[in-house]
Scaffold this motif. Structure first.
Motif, mmCIF file in Angstrom:
data_model
loop_
_atom_site.group_PDB
_atom_site.id
_atom_site.type_symbol
_atom_site.label_atom_id
_atom_site.label_comp_id
_atom_site.label_asym_id
_atom_site.label_seq_id
_atom_site.Cartn_x
_atom_site.Cartn_y
_atom_site.Cartn_z
ATOM 1 N N LEU A 170 39.697 4.263 44.379
ATOM 2 C CA LEU A 170 40.657 5.043 43.927
ATOM 3 C C LEU A 170 41.307 5.896 45.048
ATOM 4 N N GLU A 171 40.554 6.548 45.881
ATOM 5 C CA GLU A 171 40.891 7.638 47.035
ATOM 6 C C GLU A 171 41.663 6.784 47.898
ATOM 7 N N LEU A 172 41.238 5.655 48.265
ATOM 8 C CA LEU A 172 41.724 4.909 49.638
ATOM 9 C C LEU A 172 42.976 4.000 48.958
ATOM 10 N N GLY A 173 43.207 3.908 47.358
ATOM 11 C CA GLY A 173 44.506 3.139 47.296
ATOM 12 C C GLY A 173 44.235 1.831 46.747
ATOM 13 N N MET A 222 47.730 3.360 43.239
ATOM 14 C CA MET A 222 47.965 2.176 42.217
ATOM 15 C C MET A 222 49.435 2.306 41.597
ATOM 16 N N GLN A 275 46.230 -2.362 52.828
ATOM 17 C CA GLN A 275 46.593 -1.574 51.595
ATOM 18 C C GLN A 275 48.201 -1.525 51.558
#
Lengths: 265, 265, 265, 265, 265
Positions: free
Chosen positions: D169-172, D1, D131
């Motif tokens: 969250l974990e993967l961005g 993030m 992403q």
């Protein structure tokens, strides 16, 4: 959809695509009724008719025959296709890159997708690349959108045809080619669902003159942009006559009956 | 098809390809009848015959032996191929890039596709890349087009052979190599279906002199461009004699009978 | 095959590759007989023997240990490999790019293919890229060519071994490493089938001194270029002694018997 | 993030995404209740409401209609999607590249992943590329994170929803869009699990005004950032009224009851 | 292995990696015992302990939280990972490119491979690219090497663990993270099999203090480099205390007993 990319395929917002990818999709038996159509030149000659706004062929046919017709015919490069010898879940491999189609002088590109097939996801991904590459080359995109495969029992139900034309809009086609749902009302839904993407009817297998023109009339009445037709033109002894009639129905918005009686007179 | 790309493979519009990819496709047992043919030099020597317009081999054979023959033999780089130890659904992986074939001095490229196989779509896609890359290098393209796989019971029916040659045209081959359908009429359909793409007969397994030349005569009579032959040349004790006869049938349009009696005299 | 690329692997046209990729292919149990061989340095030390023309290891072993031996050992970068924990249809993934092998100082590259496996096509395609990239870096290519998988019952039949070595030639290997077919005659066929591609015998699992040297003698008599050996060297208490004997059999063309009696004296 | 990438999607840290990818995901039947919504302009008009922080559509709809709204609406490019005609294991192909979304003027990108599907791994890999490409173009990323497929019986269990938001969250992802777990407590866990990634509730199928606003109130109370809503807005006769109420609940943190009585007065 | 790449992960040749990819691999239930660990900051705080040589997290956690800790914590970018909602044959998709990890400031990269899985070959190939890209960016590579899948009954047998660590060496990892085989002897074999590649024990699920420290002591006694630990640190009420003890066992080579009594005093 880009407003600018429409001119190559349309005249006054109407579209009549003459398609001859049947040598690949169906094999040479499709040409047996009118044997001279086995020769692509015969069909290219037909495509010089004023009513035809573009001709759709596969790469090899374009490489070989289009150079003699580039002044008289708009080339719609049909990028993918498969033989009917193959019997897998509906899928259509890409046989022609957009870059090479542009190099040969294509005015637009065409791509088949089969929503509902097990391989829908791959086809969507491949369509993405073709569509975005076509944007880079300022080429309009026609989607052959045929719901097919797996659990699809009746692929001409109104809601399936409307879904097919909507997919054309959602994925970025300028023109969606769909099967005729059987009624003007069905076609209206398909046209509305596609928003500003133009909708053309797929010609299908050969039927008699009146039946054929009547369905085209219904498409035009429903707000459709026209037709992509193959066998219903070049499987006729006199393709020029039916093209004359189509011109009246599509571009002059005559009824099927009036158009037929004019070309018969 | 590009008119310019034809010269490397043809003489006066006729084609005689000598093929020796059997070491990969069939294994060394194919060479047991005439053991010296196990050595690629023996076959390259045969390819120096005036009748031969190109020789088709795999990459490693070209790398190793072609440098000694580049002045006397046109190289047709056979880009894909598989062993017969493998028993999956018909497919042929690409063993040689077009770029590297061009670097080694190839005059043309060859590619096998199996329409009707479960893996037809991949082969079409891979053929696309090979064909377009060949265009970039101004190399003509020969498609080995053999309907095979799944539900195909009889892959030498007339309509299947005509479909195979048509696929050559549709996908952009300059020459389509197809199996002999068994009659001149069958071959005529295949030739017509291919339009301006040249059609050559696949030599197949060894048969007697007359039977072999008679089928070649029928191909020429049917308007075919010639032959791609392997075992029917180099599995003979005297390949030069059959090449003499083939020269007469293909390039001088003699009958099989006349050609045979001349070489026997 | 390029004449120039041979020097890195051969001496006087003969080849003795010491292989130690067993840590990956078989796991550490392979080193239990002579525990110090678990340490790659032990095997690199053995590879400094004059008889060894190259040493074959995986990437990580090369990165870690080769810098200390680069003056004394030729590095044959074994590009692919798999563990024996995995039980799928024979296949060998590429663990090392040619570019990175060249950067580390490899003198040659090695690649396993399993003709006959369901995954033969992928392996041929991956070999293509590795081989062509090796050509760009002027690195000779050794193919580990083992017919395996599916319907292959006996992968040491003469015709299967000859097919395996022929595939080395056809696909562009400079050296083909094949299993010993069990006789000099079988090896002769394999050597002839490979044309100018050199053929080396795969060492296989450990056997007694005489039996091992006798098979190497047969390979040399059959016209083979030598041997790629692992366990038959480093699973011996005294690897130097067997390397002395191998030097006599391979490079001095002594009989197994003479070579053994000399090293025993 | 990245803190900077938030502004395009949020106002005062709150988010109200109006989504209209239903034409692709559900087909045109979704628009039958309020037929004029079949026309994307109707929904774009709704999106000009002050409460809406971004509108999510597929590529073709953006290409065609967004140019008229780019001053009044933030474009959230929904990059992947599939039709419901297709019945495979949950998967969503990418129909729009990040590069082209940026070119068209997207302010943010959206991507669906289905944790738990057999095809989870591919979706994670494809999300990675999307992403990272979005980071290159400084576009914030919204993950539609719906646990689905295989053994998942109840995809709205609290721990499954919390897992889904955590994966955001974990993967961005900058924003994770998850289903409403049915209670404020469930939503709190999802919000906490996502750390600094904002969590928004997925609107789901149409329910009555109070029930809908009450769940949004619970999301805000739980610390959620807001809502991504489609049918619960544009399947209403008066979308403006519900958007007025949503503005009060989300941005002014009023109760559902107060908001409703205000818009009713 | 490159000697230079070791410093980012190790102190005096010893390694203590604190891992927190459990939010992805196991889901938020893993944090329920100590709820504040759901917040990545809590674990980053723990990672500032002198004993911790690097912290392993997924991309999104690094993007969001690492900027505040980059002066105090070494970032080990865990490049791949999957959820436990997914139930296929063991495989771990790559969620983070090496290039982007480097851009964010990673000091090292980590990658899971599952030798023995049906998908071992793909994982080896993907590891190849990640490892070689890490070399380009001078980042050391940690392999999570867990034999798993198909026919593997007992993945903690000594020979399986030794095989797993050897695969770390063979494929080019600088550190191999393996499961504890249950004894010092088992660990010695794993350490020896890995050659100059460092071996660290995987912490596993939470056990009591003494049992945990005793296994770490055995690793150090066996010549191992240390530990990669998650739950056994942050699922404890007082992570600092266990980190104090670990520092004594790993870096000062105290016994588990001594270390425990010191931190208890």
């Amino acid at each position: 959809m880009y407003p600018l990319t429409d001119e190559a395929l349309a005249r006054d917002g109407k579209v009549l695509i003459l398609a001859m990818d049947h040598g690949l999709e169906h094999g040479p038996t499709d040409f047996e009724a009118v044997p001279e159509t086995l020769d692509p030149e015969t069909v290219f000659e037909a495509a010089t008719h004023d009513a035809v706004t573009a001709m759709a062929v596969q790469k090899g046919v374009a490489e070989t025959y289009y150079p003699s017709y580039e002044d008289d015919v708009n080339l719609l490069a049909k990028l993918n296709g498969t033989s009917n010898l193959w019997m897998g879940e509906p899928y259509s491999p890409q046989n022609w890159s957009v870059e090479y189609a542009a190099e040969i002088g294509a005015d637009a590109v065409g791509y088949t997708v089969y929503p509902g097939s097990n391989r829908e996801p791959e086809m969507f991904e491949e369509f993405r690349d073709a569509q975005e590459s076509a944007r880079d080359h300022d080429l309009p995109v026609v989607m052959w959108s045929y719901a097919r495969g797996q659990g699809l029992k009746n692929d001409t139900k109104d809601e399936v045809i409307a879904y097919a034309s909507r997919i054309g809009l959602e994925l970025g086609a300028d023109v969606a080619k769909v099967k005729y749902p059987g009624s003007k009302e069905g076609m209206e839904w398909a046209v509305d669902a596609a928003g500003d993407t133009k909708v053309v009817m797929s010609g299908g297998s050969k039927v008699d003159d009146y039946q054929f023109l009547e369905s085209v009339e219904a498409v035009i009445d429903a707000g459709g942009a026209g037709l992509a037709v193959g066998r219903n033109v070049w499987q006729r002894e006199n393709p020029e006559r039916i093209l004359d009639a189509l011109e009246k129905v599509i571009f002059e918005e005559q009824s099927a009956e009036d158009a037929l009686s004019e070309v018969e007179s």
